[in-house]
Design an enzyme around this catalytic site. Structure first.
Site, PDB file in Angstrom:
ATOM      1  N   VAL A 180      47.911 -32.980 -12.487  1.00 40.07           N
ATOM      2  CA  VAL A 180      48.233 -32.407 -11.181  1.00 40.07           C
ATOM      3  C   VAL A 180      47.002 -31.695 -10.619  1.00 40.07           C
ATOM      4  O   VAL A 180      46.275 -31.010 -11.347  1.00 40.07           O
ATOM      5  CB  VAL A 180      49.405 -31.414 -11.309  1.00 40.07           C
ATOM      6  CG1 VAL A 180      49.821 -30.909  -9.929  1.00 40.07           C
ATOM      7  CG2 VAL A 180      50.583 -32.054 -12.030  1.00 40.07           C
ATOM      8  N   ILE A 224      50.663 -24.317 -10.303  1.00 41.00           N
ATOM      9  CA  ILE A 224      51.835 -25.048  -9.834  1.00 41.00           C
ATOM     10  C   ILE A 224      52.916 -24.072  -9.377  1.00 41.00           C
ATOM     11  O   ILE A 224      53.558 -24.289  -8.337  1.00 41.00           O
ATOM     12  CB  ILE A 224      52.366 -25.990 -10.935  1.00 41.00           C
ATOM     13  CG1 ILE A 224      51.309 -27.042 -11.293  1.00 41.00           C
ATOM     14  CG2 ILE A 224      53.657 -26.672 -10.486  1.00 41.00           C
ATOM     15  CD1 ILE A 224      51.703 -27.954 -12.447  1.00 41.00           C
ATOM     16  N   LYS A 238      54.529 -30.032 -25.978  1.00 35.89           N
ATOM     17  CA  LYS A 238      55.198 -30.554 -24.797  1.00 35.89           C
ATOM     18  C   LYS A 238      56.288 -31.560 -25.171  1.00 35.89           C
ATOM     19  O   LYS A 238      57.327 -31.633 -24.510  1.00 35.89           O
ATOM     20  CB  LYS A 238      54.174 -31.186 -23.855  1.00 35.89           C
ATOM     21  CG  LYS A 238      53.382 -30.144 -23.077  1.00 35.89           C
ATOM     22  CD  LYS A 238      54.310 -29.240 -22.272  1.00 35.89           C
ATOM     23  CE  LYS A 238      53.616 -28.214 -21.448  1.00 35.89           C
ATOM     24  NZ  LYS A 238      54.543 -27.366 -20.674  1.00 35.89           N
ATOM     25  N   TYR A 289      48.752 -29.344 -28.338  1.00 34.70           N
ATOM     26  CA  TYR A 289      49.357 -29.147 -27.013  1.00 34.70           C
ATOM     27  C   TYR A 289      50.376 -30.245 -26.719  1.00 34.70           C
ATOM     28  O   TYR A 289      51.498 -29.972 -26.267  1.00 34.70           O
ATOM     29  CB  TYR A 289      48.277 -29.139 -25.940  1.00 34.70           C
ATOM     30  CG  TYR A 289      48.832 -29.134 -24.529  1.00 34.70           C
ATOM     31  CD1 TYR A 289      49.356 -27.963 -23.971  1.00 34.70           C
ATOM     32  CD2 TYR A 289      48.852 -30.294 -23.760  1.00 34.70           C
ATOM     33  CE1 TYR A 289      49.884 -27.960 -22.684  1.00 34.70           C
ATOM     34  CE2 TYR A 289      49.383 -30.298 -22.480  1.00 34.70           C
ATOM     35  CZ  TYR A 289      49.886 -29.126 -21.949  1.00 34.70           C
ATOM     36  OH  TYR A 289      50.419 -29.129 -20.672  1.00 34.70           O
ATOM     37  N   THR A 297      47.051 -16.647 -17.379  1.00 32.22           N
ATOM     38  CA  THR A 297      46.384 -17.651 -16.551  1.00 32.22           C
ATOM     39  C   THR A 297      46.808 -17.558 -15.091  1.00 32.22           C
ATOM     40  O   THR A 297      46.165 -18.150 -14.227  1.00 32.22           O
ATOM     41  CB  THR A 297      46.665 -19.078 -17.066  1.00 32.22           C
ATOM     42  OG1 THR A 297      48.076 -19.315 -17.059  1.00 32.22           O
ATOM     43  CG2 THR A 297      46.129 -19.259 -18.473  1.00 32.22           C
TER      44      THR A 297
END
Length: 309
Positions: free
Chosen positions: A172, A12, A146, A142, A37
C-alpha cells in the site's frame, strides 16, 4: 455508528479516519495507538477520539472497544527486516495483540471486525497471480504473524459467530506515508531520496515486482466492508492484479522528476519475496464498487504530495 481503528494514527489508519469522516452515518471514530510508528493528529475533530494504549495490554483494548459497532484492526509492528531482527516483539504485538482485539470484540459484542493481513503470507509460493486458496509459505517472522492474524480472525468467526473479514494488503502506498524511519516502505523511501537529491537504493537487481495498491482503494474497501458488515470465511486479497518492478517504478518517477535519477543497487535482503501479484476476483465479488485508481495516477499523486510536503 461508532468505529474503532487500532493503529489509527499510522499511515493507513490516518487515511482511513479521513475517509470515514466523509461518511455521515459514522457518528464517531476512535483510534487506539501507542504512537511507536503512528503520529497524533494535528487537526482535532470532535468526531474523533484518540486513545493511547497498547495492543499487548488486554485492558487497553477492552476499554477502547467498549460500545463500538465495528473494529478495523490495523495495529501491528510492521516490516519484514524488523521482524527478522526482533521476532519476539513482532510476535507479541501482531499475534497477542490480534487475540486481544478479537477477545475484546467478543466480550463487547462488536458487530463486525476487519483485520489487516499481508501478501507476505504467500512467501515462497511462486504462483502468480496469488489466489487466496494457494498454499502459504511465509519467509519471515512478520509473514508468520500475519498468517496467524488472519487465521485467528477466521477461527473467531467459526467458533464464536463473530462477523469478520481478513484483508491481505499488497504494498500500500499514498500520501501521509512516512519515510523517516529505517523500516519505511519502498515508494516513500524513493520519494524522500528524490526530494533530498540522494540516490535511490534498491536491494537486488530491481526486477522484483509488486502489486502496488493505492491507499484510496484500501480505505474505500475498509470503509465499505465496515459499513456493510461484509464478511468472508477466507482471507481476501486487497489489490487489483497489477505488477510493477522496482526498476519500472524508477522509470515512471523519472517521467515525473525534472532531474536525472541515480540508482544504487545493493545486496538483496533476507525474507523479501521476489514477485507479488494479486487475484482480485474475491475482492470484487464482495465489493464490486470498490475504488480502483490506476498505479500511474496514484504514483503521480503521492509524488506531488511528497515534493510539496
Amino acid at each position: 455508528m461508532e468505529i474503532l481503528i487500532t493503529g489509527g494514527c499510522g499511515f493507513i489508519g490516518t487515511n482511513l479516519v479521513n475517509r470515514l469522516l466523509s461518511q455521515p452515518e459514522v457518528e464517531r471514530i476512535r483510534t487506539l495507538d501507542n504512537y511507536v510508528t503512528g503520529l497524533r493528529r494535528s487537526d482535532k475533530n470532535e468526531r474523533v477520539l484518540e486513545i493511547a494504549g497498547d495492543l499487548r495490554n488486554y485492558e487497553d483494548v477492552l476499554h477502547a472497544t467498549e460500545g463500538v459497532d465495528a473494529v478495523v484492526h490495523l495495529g501491528a509492528l510492521p516490516s519484514v527486516p524488523r521482524s527478522i531482527k526482533d521476532p519476539r516483539s513482532t510476535n507479541a504485538v501482531n499475534i497477542d495483540g490480534t487475540l486481544n482485539v478479537l477477545e475484546a470484540a467478543r466480550a463487547n459484542e462488536v458487530k463486525h471486525v476487519s483485520v489487516a493481513s499481508s501478501s507476505s503470507v504467500y512467501g515462497a509460493n511462486p504462483t502468480l497471480p496469488k489466489i487466496e486458496s494457494l498454499a502459504t509459505l511465509p519467509l519471515s517472522p512478520y509473514a508468520v504473524t500475519k498468517l496467524a492474524t488472519e487465521a485467528y480472525t477466521n477461527a473467531y468467526s467459526t467458533s464464536y459467530g463473530l462477523k469478520t473479514i481478513a484483508f491481505r494488503f499488497f504494498n500500500v502506498f499514498g500520501p501521509l506515508q512516512r519515510a523517516d524511519h529505517v523500516y519505511a516502505a519502498v515508494i516513500p523511501k524513493f520519494l524522500a531520496a528524490l526530494k533530498n537529491r540522494e540516490p535511490l537504493i534498491i536491494f537486488g537487481d530491481g526486477e522484483q515486482s509488486r502489486d502496488f495498491t493505492s491507499i484510496h482503494a484500501v480505505t474505500d474497501a475498509l470503509t465499505k466492508s465496515a459499513l456493510r458488515s461484509v464478511t468472508s470465511e477466507t482471507p481476501v486479497n486487497l489489490a487489483f492484479g497489477t505488477r510493477t518492478s522496482l526498476n519500472g517504478v524508477v522509470s515512471l518517477l523519472q517521467e515525473l522528476h525534472d532531474r536525472p535519477i541515480e540508482v544504487q543497487y545493493v545486496d538483496p535482503r533476507a525474507g523479501d519475496v521476489k514477485h507479488s501479484q494479486a487475484s482480485s476476483e474475491r475482492l470484487t465479488s464482495l465489493l464490486p464498487d470498490v475504488m480502483q485508481p490506476s498505479f500511474v495516477e496514484a504514483l503521480k499523486e503521492v509524488y506531488d504530495w511528497y515534493m510539496t510536503a
